[in-house]
Design a protein around this motif. Structure first.
Motif, PDB file in Angstrom:
ATOM      1  N   ILE A 143      -7.079  30.029  -9.335  1.00 50.00           N
ATOM      2  CA  ILE A 143      -6.057  29.926  -8.288  1.00 50.00           C
ATOM      3  C   ILE A 143      -5.085  31.102  -8.399  1.00 50.00           C
ATOM      4  O   ILE A 143      -4.860  31.645  -9.477  1.00 50.00           O
ATOM      5  N   ARG A 144      -4.543  31.497  -7.257  1.00 50.11           N
ATOM      6  CA  ARG A 144      -3.507  32.536  -7.231  1.00 50.11           C
ATOM      7  C   ARG A 144      -2.210  31.897  -6.749  1.00 50.11           C
ATOM      8  O   ARG A 144      -2.150  31.336  -5.655  1.00 50.11           O
ATOM      9  N   LEU A 145      -1.166  32.011  -7.574  1.00 51.27           N
ATOM     10  CA  LEU A 145       0.122  31.421  -7.226  1.00 51.27           C
ATOM     11  C   LEU A 145       0.796  32.204  -6.107  1.00 51.27           C
ATOM     12  O   LEU A 145       0.696  33.435  -6.053  1.00 51.27           O
ATOM     13  N   LYS A 146       1.463  31.493  -5.231  1.00 52.58           N
ATOM     14  CA  LYS A 146       2.253  32.142  -4.190  1.00 52.58           C
ATOM     15  C   LYS A 146       3.480  32.806  -4.823  1.00 52.58           C
ATOM     16  O   LYS A 146       3.939  32.413  -5.900  1.00 52.58           O
ATOM     17  N   GLU A 147       4.001  33.787  -4.149  1.00 50.90           N
ATOM     18  CA  GLU A 147       5.159  34.520  -4.677  1.00 50.90           C
ATOM     19  C   GLU A 147       6.347  33.581  -4.875  1.00 50.90           C
ATOM     20  O   GLU A 147       6.688  32.786  -3.991  1.00 50.90           O
ATOM     21  N   GLY A 148       6.954  33.679  -6.057  1.00 49.71           N
ATOM     22  CA  GLY A 148       8.141  32.897  -6.355  1.00 49.71           C
ATOM     23  C   GLY A 148       7.887  31.489  -6.847  1.00 49.71           C
ATOM     24  O   GLY A 148       8.829  30.766  -7.186  1.00 49.71           O
TER      25      GLY A 148
END
Length: 305
Positions: A260-265
C-alpha cells in the motif's frame, strides 16, 4: 575523524571538466561508496587520490595532512583495468608488486601464504598468470593490492569478472579488512554490493556531487511511503482516504503481502488502527527503495521517488 578529505577539487581535460568543485569526506575505518554513471568523474577522483594525476585546484588531505608523494605506500589500489604480467608465476607476481610497496621477502612469504589459502590458490602459486581463469587472476590482483596492509584501500569495480560465489568471498574479505582498521573507498556500478558493504556514499553525476550521506539515510530520503501489509485472512482493500494499493508488479516472488502507498500527510499509526479494525494484522513494515532505484532517480534528475 575523517581519513580522506577531498576539498573543492576541480579537474579539467582539454575542453572537458571531469570534476567540478567536488568535496568528499571519508571517515576513518569506513567503507565509502563512490557511485556514478560512466564518465561521471569517479575514476578521475580516484587517480587524483592515488597521485596518478593532480587537481587543477582544490586539496586532498590524508589523515588531516596535505597529500604527499610518500603517502602512496599507505595505499592499495585495485584499478578497473586489471594488469598482471601473464608470463610471471603467481608467487613471483605478488612478490614483485609487494616489494614495490616496501615489504621484505620474509614479510611477503608470510602474508602470501595466508592470502593464497584464503582464496584457494595455494596449488597455483607456481603457475603462470596466463594459466589462470579470469576470476583466479582477479584474486591474485586483489592479493597484490592488500598484501602490504595499507591503511587506505581503493577498489574500482572490484566485483567485475567474478561469479556470485567468488563475489561473496570478496565481500567477506573487504568487510574483514574494514574490521581490521582499513579505510576503503569503493567505486562500483553494483548497487546490490553498495547496500551490503558500504556505510556512506557519494554519487557523482556530470562531474558534480549530487547526493551524499549514510546509505540508510539516503534510502529514507528517497522513500515512497510504501508499506507491506500481511493479514490472517481476506484481501486488503484500498482505503481511499488513507492509502491506495500498489500494482502487483511491486510484489516479491513468494510474498503474499499486499503493498500500500500512504496518502500525503497520513499518520502510520492511524493506518495500522484502520487495518486492525478490519483484519487480523500479521505484518506491517515500510519498504525502502533499493540503492539501484535511488541511483536511477538521482542520475535522471527527478524529484524524490
Amino acid at each position: 575523524m575523517n581519513y580522506i578529505e577531498v576539498i573543492d577539487v576541480v579537474k579539467d581535460y582539454d575542453k572537458h571538466r571531469a570534476l567540478d568543485h567536488v568535496s568528499v569526506s571519508v571517515p576513518e575505518g569506513c567503507i565509502y561508496g563512490l557511485l556514478g554513471p560512466n564518465g561521471a568523474g569517479k575514476t578521475s577522483l580516484i587517480r587524483i587520490i592515488n597521485q596518478i594525476t593532480t587537481p587543477d585546484s582544490g586539496e586532498i588531505l590524508l589523515g588531516g595532512e596535505p597529500l604527499k608523494a610518500t603517502d602512496v605506500s599507505k595505499m592499495g589500489y585495485l584499478p578497473e583495468e586489471r594488469g598482471l604480467y601473464k608470463k610471471m608465476k603467481v608467487a613471483d607476481q605478488i612478490s614483485y608488486l609487494a616489494q614495490l610497496k616496501g615489504m621484505s621477502r620474509k614479510e611477503i612469504e608470510t602474508e602470501m601464504k595466508v592470502w593464497l589459502e584464503r582464496f584457494e590458490l595455494t596449488e597455483w602459486r607456481d603457475k603462470k598468470i596466463e594459466a589462470l581463469s579470469k576470476g583466479m587472476a582477479q584474486k591474485v590482483q586483489f592479493i597484490a593490492t592488500v598484501i602490504h596492509r595499507p591503511k587506505l584501500l581503493i577498489f574500482d569495480e572490484p566485483f567485475s569478472g567474478f561469479d556470485p560465489v567468488n563475489a561473496e568471498i570478496l565481500k567477506r574479505e573487504i568487510l574483514r579488512l574494514r574490521n581490521e582498521g582499513a579505510t576503503i573507498l569503493f567505486s562500483t556500478h553494483n548497487m546490490g554490493s553498495v547496500e551490503e558493504v558500504c556505510e556512506k556514499i557519494s554519487l557523482i553525476n556530470h562531474s558534480k556531487v549530487v547526493l551524499q550521506g549514510d546509505v540508510n539515510a539516503v534510502r529514507h530520503q528517497f522513500k515512497k511511503h510504501i508499506y507491506a501489509v500481511s493479514v490472517r485472512e481476506g484481501v486488503v482493500l484500498p482505503e481511499m482516504g488513507m492509502f491506495s494499493l500498489e500494482p502487483d508488479e511491486v510484489n516479491r516472488p513468494g510474498d503474499d503481502s499486499t503493498y500500500i502507498r500512504l496518502k500525503e500527510g497520513v499518520n502510520v499509526k492511524d493506518v495500522i488502527s484502520c487495518l486492525n479494525e478490519r483484519y487480523e494484522l500479521t505484518g506491517f513494515h515500510e519498504i525502502l527503495p533499493s540503492m539501484h532505484e535511488v541511483f536511477i532517480e538521482a542520475v535522471n534528475g527527478k524529484d524524490k521517488i
